[in-house]
Design a protein around this motif. Structure first.
Motif, short mmCIF file in Angstrom:
data_model
loop_
_atom_site.label_atom_id
_atom_site.label_comp_id
_atom_site.label_asym_id
_atom_site.label_seq_id
_atom_site.Cartn_x
_atom_site.Cartn_y
_atom_site.Cartn_z
N PRO A 495 -30.53 -41.32 -18.38
CA PRO A 495 -29.62 -40.46 -19.13
C PRO A 495 -28.18 -40.64 -18.68
N THR A 496 -27.29 -40.27 -19.61
CA THR A 496 -25.86 -40.35 -19.32
C THR A 496 -25.55 -39.41 -18.16
N GLY A 497 -24.73 -39.91 -17.21
CA GLY A 497 -24.36 -39.11 -16.02
C GLY A 497 -25.24 -39.38 -14.83
N PHE A 498 -26.31 -40.13 -15.00
CA PHE A 498 -27.21 -40.46 -13.89
C PHE A 498 -26.40 -41.22 -12.83
N VAL A 499 -26.46 -40.75 -11.55
CA VAL A 499 -25.67 -41.32 -10.46
C VAL A 499 -26.34 -42.60 -9.99
N VAL A 500 -25.55 -43.64 -10.09
CA VAL A 500 -26.06 -44.93 -9.63
C VAL A 500 -25.87 -45.04 -8.12
N THR A 501 -24.66 -44.70 -7.60
CA THR A 501 -24.38 -44.72 -6.16
C THR A 501 -23.19 -43.80 -5.87
N ASP A 502 -23.22 -43.21 -4.64
CA ASP A 502 -22.07 -42.42 -4.18
C ASP A 502 -21.70 -42.78 -2.75
N GLN A 503 -22.08 -44.02 -2.35
CA GLN A 503 -21.92 -44.45 -0.97
C GLN A 503 -20.84 -45.50 -0.79
N ILE A 504 -20.18 -45.94 -1.76
CA ILE A 504 -19.24 -47.05 -1.63
C ILE A 504 -17.83 -46.46 -1.50
N LYS A 505 -17.11 -46.81 -0.36
CA LYS A 505 -15.76 -46.32 -0.10
C LYS A 505 -14.90 -47.48 0.36
N ALA A 506 -13.53 -47.37 0.09
CA ALA A 506 -12.55 -48.36 0.54
C ALA A 506 -11.57 -47.67 1.50
N THR A 507 -10.94 -48.48 2.44
CA THR A 507 -9.99 -47.94 3.41
C THR A 507 -8.68 -48.69 3.28
N ASP A 508 -7.47 -47.99 3.59
CA ASP A 508 -6.14 -48.59 3.51
C ASP A 508 -5.40 -48.15 4.78
N LEU A 509 -4.81 -49.13 5.51
CA LEU A 509 -4.12 -48.82 6.75
C LEU A 509 -2.79 -48.13 6.50
N ASP A 510 -2.24 -48.25 5.29
CA ASP A 510 -0.96 -47.59 5.00
C ASP A 510 -1.17 -46.09 4.93
N LYS A 511 -0.10 -45.39 5.16
CA LYS A 511 -0.12 -43.95 5.16
C LYS A 511 0.68 -43.42 3.99
#
Length: 1309
Positions: A495-511
């Motif tokens: 169904p629409t809205g089914f969560v495929v993944t919520d574990q992928i994140k990116a990081t940036d050294l800039d502030k």
């Protein structure tokens, strides 16, 4: 009165007692005969028939100018054709037929002969060399040429028809291009074209008549073929044509004015005219750059500049128009146009320069070129990244290598940057790109500067531009994912809205703002199916209905993380869809199977598939057969789907209503949860084969039919076939056996496999008991298939007898036989055989007719009675002695056979048969010479060796060698006038044959003595040449009359021999008219010495009659004197004297002696008559005497006639007063020639008034003889003299050298 008394005294002396005899007379129909012109020579033309009351033997004859056409049997009157007839030469003529009984004078009658026309002439073209010229635009239906052929025949045989036999060239189009009318006009039937079709045609023409009879056959005569040459004249109806379809050339842009670039050429489309063509440029993309001359050469007319042309093409388009000098047949200009492409080649006359613009919106004017440019770039920009806001374009207007230039970079900061491109042609956008990003550091240097140099590749010329680069401060770090690839799964149709993944994140050294990360899915495969939360980075299903594993099982999605400064990084998401059982099996195609019964097998695999994931239960298939009325006859493999029949199939076991079709239902199921299935129908058509024999209703049939009964129904047979289809149970009947061709078996279909056959006699056939009384036939019932299955039943046809057959003659007994003529054979010579199949026949042979033919022509009943035919067919000779080949060549006996026992209503007679009996010729006819009315005359002086002098014609009524004739001369004698006979060897005879007529031509082999007087008697023998029989011969004697030199006459003329020779034909014509003789000219010569006459030349000639006699000098003078018209013509042609040739003078004493003796006798007779008259009419005498004296006084001698010589009484040399012209006679009769001393005197002595030719040239009139007609009254002598005297004294211009004194005309005595 004195004359009447004299007749009374003499008449009894001439009366002789005679017994009355009545002359014969011709039949009333002997006045006209009509003969066809193709009547063969030798054929009987007609018969002469006359009656004689005294029954005397009659002799027939034919005479006249056209008698040579016929030969007549003098005793029988049979007339045969001796010379061919020709209607076109002589359509009608007259002959004189005669009959003589030996007592009376021959009886003559004119017979008109009419010649009937036959078709014996073929049409003849009036001219055989035909040629004409015609225009190629000549309208269809126009007359091209007219020929004329004439046929001399009349009627339909003279009506000429014309035909075109052949047309060259022989093409499909040319064969019907012309046709010919009845009047010989040749008409155009199609269009012409000098260029596209032939320019020359040759017609073979033939003329035929409409046919007519010839030799009893209808014959069509045709002429020899003639040829008409037709030349097609080209007309100016086509436009000119360029010799090439495309013209192109190139010229350098620095070419001088007047330089030749290209030559175009056009020719007149009308090849036969080839008009002069002129050229002009009618359109151009550069109107002033080029021009064209009359010779078609295109040349430069103005300076060229390649850079003014479009960059891509560099071409100038010219439209060249070619125009013919003269207008076409429609009055318009004949012209055509073509586009010519001229490529202007470049010259290196420019250097590259820089412009501040963006392609393609640049204007490359000289004033637009710049040398200073500005750009921007972030610090630490990666290599190959161009600086921003730099709009630099380098441009060289030259082309090719001339427009190619090199770009290089210089200046203080050139190590940090590079230029792109390094090489370009024409124009190029110039980019300055970062070369070393470490050197581009905002913290070290905010502005940098480089120099861009553009150098011409060929010439080396260059330009330099300075670029100022401003550096911008940037975000130095970007977001980072922990993995470059993440593998994820999701069930299909989630169904629409089914969560495929919520574990992928990116990081940036800039502030701060530079470190804030935003997530997004980059466009690509699957981006429309999934979505990402921009803040949390959770990936969910965007549209679950589109997740279909069967369409796509794996998706690769790019996830991007972007910081606040715009820097980003990406990672790849691999999303795999998990399968569910959502598809039922699918069967491919439809199944219709055709199989023959008994031998055919069903083997068909049901093709099916399942779109679920392969290798799982969702896609595994199972096959099963649903129950049905015929399903037990088949089986199916549950795994492979192979459908097969269990045992043999029988079409006859299937319900006929199904027409052999069996429908099976196959179910296909998968093994998923829940299980899905599909059903499919398989139609099996069991094809019927011809596996059942037709069966007759009974094994044999017997029918009865009466002979002589055509077209009747004999009987009916019936058969049945168990096969279901009409093709296999259709029964056809056939009939065989001896005599089956007399019958016809007509079949008919009854339905349900039943058929019946009706046996009929053919409509034109009736059976004959005598020929065959029983027919044993076989009737076959068969299917028309390749198996050829059939059943056979016997049919017996019994023929009921009728006595009906006519007899027949045996052809072998009617073969030709030969019988010799003249009693050579006797008794039976042949036997005619006949037969009749009827057992009760009683045959007899009957003779119906006898046909007698000779050379294919019916000769009537001449052979009737020669042969007889007995009732048993024996042929006997009845009159052996009467058989004559010359009368009949072929006897044809027409016979037939008669059956006396034939039943009523049937033919009792056979067909007529002909028994030809050829009569064999015996050599029983001797050759015979054809009558020849021609008289042969030889003038030795004019005849030379190897020259023909006479001819004979002979025939022999026998055939072949028996009728071949050879001629020979048995003897030749010369019989002189005194009766002396001397043999001579002066002639030879040569044979020739013309149309069955043998001709012997006699030639002279030696010279003849011209002084001999007499006749040559030549005896000619004709003999035949038989192979076996004795030789027969006949003889004839020809008289060849000679004309010796004593008859040579000399005519003297006042003109020289050249003029006489030129007029010799006119002179001969006048002499022939006067003498009715043949004139033979010996010589024409000039006279060497001048005499008293004014003659300059003479002509020696002979005057010969057809009977061999010739004219003497005296007779010639008399005849010329009597024909005044001929005399006038001769005088106009220069005749002055008629004399004898000198060689005649030696014979004059003998001739004069004879003349003098004759004159003395004549004078004595005259004296006796005068004395008797004077005693009887004394008073009348005295009156006449006084009148004569008065006449002498009245008639005086003219002064011109006076001469010193002595007067000669009775002549007109001259007359003096009291001269005594006793008789008006020539001096030759008086014997006074000896008083003349010259030829002129001799001529004068023989030139009385009515004979004189020595007159003045201006005299145009001549004296005419005094009339002495018995019915006119005698003129008074004095009255007759005085008018002549008065005329002489009146001084008229007409003057005679001499005249006759009529004062003593003794007519009354």
């Amino acid at each position: 009165m004195a004359w009447l008394w004299l007749l009374c005294v003499l008449l009894p002396a001439f009366m002789v007692p005679a017994t009355a005899n009545i002359p014969p007379s011709f039949e009333s129909n002997m006045s006209l005969v009509i003969l066809p012109e193709d009547l063969p020579v030798g054929a009987v033309a007609f018969w002469l028939m006359a009656r004689d009351p005294d029954k005397d033997p009659l002799a027939y004859g034919i005479s006249g100018p056209y008698a040579y056409f016929f030969s007549v049997n003098t005793s029988t009157g049979e007339v045969k054709l001796a010379s061919p007839l020709d209607y076109e030469t002589l359509r009608a003529f007259q002959i004189t037929i005669s009959v003589h009984d030996g007592h009376n004078n021959p009886v003559q009658k004119e017979m008109q002969v009419i010649v009937q026309d036959r078709n014996d002439n073929a049409p003849v073209f009036q001219n055989t060399g035909f040629s004409t010229n015609i225009s190629e635009t000549l309208p269809v239906g126009s007359v091209v040429f007219t020929v004329l052929a004439e046929d001399k025949d009349s009627g339909s045989a003279g009506v000429v028809r014309y035909f075109i036999e052949k047309v060259i060239p022989s093409t499909d189009d040319s064969q019907s291009l012309f046709y010919i009318l009845e009047n010989g006009s040749i008409v155009l039937n199609g269009s012409l074209s000098y260029n596209n079709k032939s320019a020359f045609y040759q017609l073979e023409l033939k003329a035929c008549d409409s046919g007519g009879m010839l030799h009893d056959e209808f014959v069509i005569q045709c002429s020899q073929p003639v040829f008409l040459s037709i030349s097609v004249v080209d007309e100016p109806d086509l436009d000119p044509q360029f010799v090439r379809e495309f013209y192109s050339a190139s010229v350098a842009e620095d070419a001088a004015v007047g330089t030749s670039v290209l030559k175009v050429e056009a020719v007149d489309g009308d090849k036969g005219i080839n008009d002069v063509v002129t050229y002009r440029i009618s359109n151009s993309t550069r109107p002033t750059w080029f021009d064209i001359g009359n010779d078609g050469v295109i040349f430069v007319s103005a300076p060229l500049d390649r850079e003014q042309l479009p960059k891509d093409a560099g071409e100038v388009q010219l439209q060249v128009t070619a125009t013919e000098q003269n207008p076409n047949i429609y009055g318009d200009e004949a012209k055509t146009s073509i586009w010519v492409t001229i490529r202007v080649t470049d010259v290196n006359d420019h250097k590259p320069e820089f412009y501040n613009c963006t392609l393609p919106d640049c204007s490359f004017g000289p004033e637009e070129a710049q040398v200073n440019f500005t750009g921007y770039v972030d610090e630490h920009t990666s290599a190959r990244i161009p600086i921003d806001d730099l709009t630099m374009v380098a441009y060289d207007p030259d082309q090719g290598d001339n427009g190619t230039f090199l770009l290089s970079l210089g200046g203080t900061d050139s190590a940090a940057f590079s230029v792109s491109p390094e090489r370009a042609a024409g124009s190029a956008s110039v980019q300055v790109v970062v070369r070393n990003s470490d050197l581009v550091d905002y913290e070290k240097k905010e502005t940098m500067e480089v120099e861009v140099m553009a150098t011409d590749w060929v010439s080396g010329n260059f330009s330099v531009a300075v670029v100022t680069i401003h550096l911008r401060d940037i975000n130095d770090h970007r977001p980072v994912f922990s993995q470059s690839l993440y593998e994820l799964t999701v069930p299909e149709h989630s169904p629409t809205g089914f969560v495929v993944t919520d574990q992928i994140k990116a990081t940036d050294l800039d502030k701060g703002e530079w470190g804030r990360i935003t997530y997004s899915l980059l466009p690509g495969n699957g981006a429309e199916l999934f979505e990402v939360d921009p803040d949390s980075g959770n990936v969910t299903v965007k549209n679950g209905t589109l997740l279909d594993r069967e369409k796509q099982a794996v998706y690769f999605v790019t996830l991007q993380a972007t910081d606040g400064g715009g820097q980003s990084s990406t990672t790849m998401l691999q999303i795999t869809l998990l399968d569910i059982n959502d598809h039922a099996p699918v069967v491919r195609g439809s199944y219709n199977v055709f199989v023959q019964e008994e031998e055919g097998d069903v083997s068909v695999t049901i093709q099916a598939y399942d779109d679920d994931e392969p290798g799982t239960n969702n896609s595994r298939l199972l096959f099963s057969l649903l129950p049905g009325p015929y399903s037990h006859n088949f089986s199916i493999d549950p795994d492979t789907g192979l459908l097969q029949n269990v045992g043999p199939l029988d079409r006859e076991a299937i319900d006929p209503a199904l027409e052999g079709r069996i429908v099976l239902t196959v179910r296909v199921s998968d093994c998923g949860e829940p299980s899905l299935s599909t059903e499919v129908n398989v139609t099996i058509t069991v094809e019927d084969i011809n596996d059942n024999l037709p069966v007759f209703s009974q094994p044999s049939y017997e029918f009865f039919v009466k002979e002589r009964d055509p077209g009747v129904l004999v009987g009916t047979v019936k058969a049945w076939d168990a096969d279901q289809t009409e093709a296999n149970n259709r029964i056809s009947f056939s009939l065989s056996g001896t005599g089956a061709s007399n019958f016809i078996l007509r079949g008919s279909v009854l339905g349900q496999g039943w058929a019946e056959g009706h046996l009929w006699l053919l409509p034109d056939v009736s059976l004959d008991y005598e020929t065959q009384n029983l027919f044993s036939l076989n009737v076959s019932a068969e299917n028309p298939g390749p198996q050829g299955l059939e059943s056979v039943a016997n049919i017996t046809v019994v023929v009921l007898d009728v006595n009906d057959e006519p007899p027949t003659l045996d052809a072998d007994s009617l073969r030709r036989i030969s019988v010799a003529e003249n009693g050579s054979q006797h008794g039976q010579v042949a036997r005619v055989v006949a037969w009749d199949p009827d057992t009760t026949a009683q045959l007899t042979i009957e003779l119906l007719d006898v046909i007698c033919t000779k050379a294919g022509i019916d000769v009537g009943s001449v052979c009737h009675g020669w042969f007889s035919v007995a009732a048993n067919g024996s042929v006997y000779i009845s009159e052996s002695e009467a058989i004559d080949y010359e009368a009949c060549h072929l006897v044809t006996l027409v016979v037939r056979a008669h059956d006396l026992a034939t039943d009523d209503g049937f033919e009792a007679y056979s067909s007529n048969g002909s028994l030809p009996i050829a009569i064999v010729d015996k050599n029983d006819n001797a050759p015979y010479f054809l009558p020849n009315n021609q008289t042969f005359v030889i003038i030795p002086e004019l005849v030379f060796p190897n020259q023909p002098v006479a001819s004979v014609q002979a025939r022999d009524e026998d055939s072949e060698d028996n009728g071949s004739i050879q001629f020979s001369i048995l003897k030749a004698d010369f019989v002189s006038k005194d009766g002396t006979t001397n043999p001579v060897q002066a002639f030879q005879i040569i044979r020739s044959v013309e149309a069955g007529l043998f001709i012997g031509t006699i030639y002279l082999v030696t010279n003849l003595d011209s002084t001999l007087q007499g006749t040559y008697q030549v005896t000619v023998q004709a003999r035949d040449e038989p192979d076996i029989d004795p030789v027969l011969e006949t003889q004839t004697t020809l008289n060849l009359f000679t004309v010796d030199q004593s008859y040579r006459v000399r005519l003297q003329f006042s003109t020289d021999r050249v003029d006489v020779g030129a007029n010799v034909e006119e002179i001969k014509a006048a002499l022939i008219q006067a003498t009715r003789t043949s004139v033979y000219v010996v010589t024409i010569q000039n006279i060497d010495t001048m005499a008293r006459a004014r003659a300059h030349s003479y002509l020696d000639a002979y005057f010969v009659f057809p009977n061999g006699s010739a004219l003497t000098l005296t007779e010639l003078n008399t005849m010329i004197r009597k024909d005044q018209e001929a005399l006038r013509q001769l005088l106009q042609l220069g005749l002055v004297v008629v004399s004898s040739q000198e060689s005649q003078e030696s014979d004059q004493p003998k001739l004069l002696t004879s003349v003098i003796i004759g004159l003395v006798v004549a004078l004595l007779l005259v004296l006796v008559i005068m004395t008797t008259a004077l005693l009887c009419v004394r008073k009348s005498y005295h009156r006449k005497l006084r009148a004569m004296k008065a006449g002498k006084e009245a008639r005086k001698t003219p002064t011109e006639a006076a001469t010193s010589a002595a007067a000669i009484p009775g002549t007109n040399v001259y007359n003096t007063e009291r001269a005594n012209p006793v008789l008006d006679l020539s001096t030759k009769d008086l014997g006074l020639e000896y008083l003349s001393s010259s030829d002129l005197d001799y001529d004068s002595l023989n030139s009385l008034d009515e004979n004189s030719v020595d007159v003045e040239t201006d005299s145009k009139e001549f004296k005419k003889s005094l009339p002495h007609a018995a019915h006119e009254p005698d003129p008074e002598p004095l009255t007759a003299v005085l008018p002549g005297r008065m005329a002489g004294a009146s001084g008229q211009q007409q003057r005679d050298v001499s005249f006759t004194n009529p004062g003593l005309d003794t007519t009354d005595l």
